[in-house]
Design an enzyme around this catalytic site. Structure first.
Site, PDB file in Angstrom:
ATOM      1  N   THR A  14      35.741  52.183  48.847  1.00 44.79           N
ATOM      2  CA  THR A  14      37.000  51.844  49.530  1.00 44.79           C
ATOM      3  C   THR A  14      38.160  52.686  49.041  1.00 44.79           C
ATOM      4  O   THR A  14      39.118  52.923  49.767  1.00 44.79           O
ATOM      5  CB  THR A  14      37.286  50.344  49.322  1.00 44.79           C
ATOM      6  N   SER A  61      29.436  51.558  48.369  1.00 46.70           N
ATOM      7  CA  SER A  61      28.592  51.223  47.211  1.00 46.70           C
ATOM      8  C   SER A  61      27.530  50.186  47.546  1.00 46.70           C
ATOM      9  O   SER A  61      26.578  50.029  46.793  1.00 46.70           O
ATOM     10  CB  SER A  61      29.432  50.799  46.015  1.00 46.70           C
ATOM     11  N   THR A  94      33.565  49.072  45.226  1.00 45.74           N
ATOM     12  CA  THR A  94      33.644  47.947  44.281  1.00 45.74           C
ATOM     13  C   THR A  94      32.448  46.996  44.361  1.00 45.74           C
ATOM     14  O   THR A  94      32.215  46.227  43.432  1.00 45.74           O
ATOM     15  CB  THR A  94      34.932  47.128  44.492  1.00 45.74           C
ATOM     16  N   ASP A  95      31.684  47.042  45.471  1.00 53.50           N
ATOM     17  CA  ASP A  95      30.623  46.036  45.626  1.00 53.50           C
ATOM     18  C   ASP A  95      29.560  46.136  44.540  1.00 53.50           C
ATOM     19  O   ASP A  95      29.055  45.114  44.063  1.00 53.50           O
ATOM     20  CB  ASP A  95      29.962  46.173  47.008  1.00 53.50           C
TER      21      ASP A  95
HETATM   22  C1  SIN Z   1      32.040  49.512  48.746  1.00 53.54           C
HETATM   23  O1  SIN Z   1      31.607  48.876  47.761  1.00 53.54           O
HETATM   24  O2  SIN Z   1      31.832  50.707  48.926  1.00 53.54           O
HETATM   25  C2  SIN Z   1      32.850  48.773  49.764  1.00 53.54           C
HETATM   26  C3  SIN Z   1      33.788  47.823  49.157  1.00 53.54           C
HETATM   27  C4  SIN Z   1      34.773  48.414  48.201  1.00 53.54           C
HETATM   28  O3  SIN Z   1      34.714  49.549  47.761  1.00 53.54           O
HETATM   29  O4  SIN Z   1      35.712  47.652  47.829  1.00 53.54           O
END
Ligand code: SIN
Length: 331
Positions: A14, A61, A94-95
């Site tokens: 993200t 991710s 973040t995932d």
């Molecule tokens: C991801 O994990 O790529 C999508 C969500 C994020 O990065 O917050």
């Protein structure tokens, strides 16, 4: 005065995401912008640091697999081996950020800071948190006090150990915390403040795996039976993390089944599902007698990474348990 050199390694997420409008913050496409483009949105980065950008992958991710960690690992090692580089920053979705941070924590044997950073809002949003998080992450990566702590995660002004941090909220910018362990420090206006010392955990003696073993997580719930575990074994699992109830409890109906697995060549770890706290050995499970691993407060998805790394490096159950005990001893 010469500027410290940082290696910035982009993987997507993200922090590199784009939405249809600046007012949109949850409905967007991750991994839309290159890391180089993201860096350009924060002019202070190049004013403060020598910046070397590489981009071994460009993914959301939720699509990152252990195979992708190998490309990232190679990029990190290249930066570790570059004597000009004082610190490394990995931008990531973040995932699964906490899984990649754990992987790096346990597989890269270096004193150099490795800071993993992401964002909860896409780069196009009015409320984008990526630019500030990236600047914070670089401040930490350039900080001498960050050395020797293993991988770190910087999000929303907080510095966490990559081993203990977890994502706890689906959309808030204050999504990450370290249950039980707490944050290691904070960063504001490029000033880094540490709350306490931390030493990095012992790493695996890294040899690039040619393949990863299959290790799955079986989550327990009221009325669960052994169907999922049997399916994982049929699919070739060499390890299963039992994400158990309460103190990693196992429904009585399939306790004996779980206890029988190590003798059949399937490593099992007992962990707690969804909740925090240090799982203790319980006499009804006779963990040591049956060769079942216990991992204290490590959550199931992190124990899976320990098992993946251990099995990929030829470690047996007792060796992996001894490594887990050393990791937990490091704190
Ligand atoms: C991801 O994990 O790529 C999508 C969500 C994020 O990065 O917050």
């Amino acid at each position: 005065m010469s500027k410290p050199t940082l290696a910035l390694i982009g993987t997507g997420g993200t922090i590199a995401g784009a939405a249809s409008a600046a007012s949109v913050s949850t409905d967007y496409k991750p991994a839309s912008l290159s890391l180089a483009a993201v860096v350009d949105t924060v002019p202070e980065l190049r004013q403060r640091y020598g910046i070397e950008v590489t981009q071994p992958m460009q993914l959301a991710s939720y699509d990152v697999r252990p195979e992708d960690w190998l490309h990232l690992h190679a990029a990190v090692i290249q930066a570790v081996n570059n004597p000009d580089v004082v610190g490394i920053v990995v931008t990531h979705g973040t995932d699964t950020l906490e899984e990649t941070a754990t992987f790096l924590h346990l597989s890269v044997d270096t004193e150099k800071p490795i800071v993993v950073v992401g964002a909860m809002r896409p780069a196009t949003a009015y409320s984008a948190d990526g630019p500030a998080n990236l600047l914070d992450a670089c401040s930490v990566a350039a900080c001498p006090g960050a050395r020797g702590r293993g991988s770190l995660v910087v999000m929303n002004g907080r510095i966490h150990s990559g081993l203990w941090v977890g994502k706890r909220h689906v959309s808030s910018i204050e999504a990450f915390d370290s249950p039980l362990a707490g944050a290691l420090g904070e960063v504001a206006d490029q000033a880094v403040q540490w709350f306490r010392a931390a030493r990095r955990a012992p790493t695996v003696a890294w040899q690039r795996p040619t393949t990863w073993p299959r290790v799955d997580i079986a989550v327990a719930y009221a009325g669960v039976d052994e169907t999922a575990m049997r399916a994982f074994i049929a699919a070739g699992a060499l390890g299963i993390v039992h994400a158990g109830l309460g103190n990693a409890n196992t429904p009585t109906g399939y306790r004996a089944f779980i206890q029988s697995l190590p003798a059949q060549g399937v490593l099992v770890a007992r962990c707690a599902r969804f909740i925090t706290g240090s799982v203790t050995r319980a006499s009804i499970y006779a963990d040591a007698q049956h060769g079942i691993l216990t991992a204290g407060p490590l959550p199931p998805h992190k124990v899976r990474i320990v098992m993946l790394l251990g099995l990929a490096h030829g470690m047996d159950g007792p060796a992996i348990q001894a490594w887990i005990d050393q990791i937990l001893m490091a704190g």
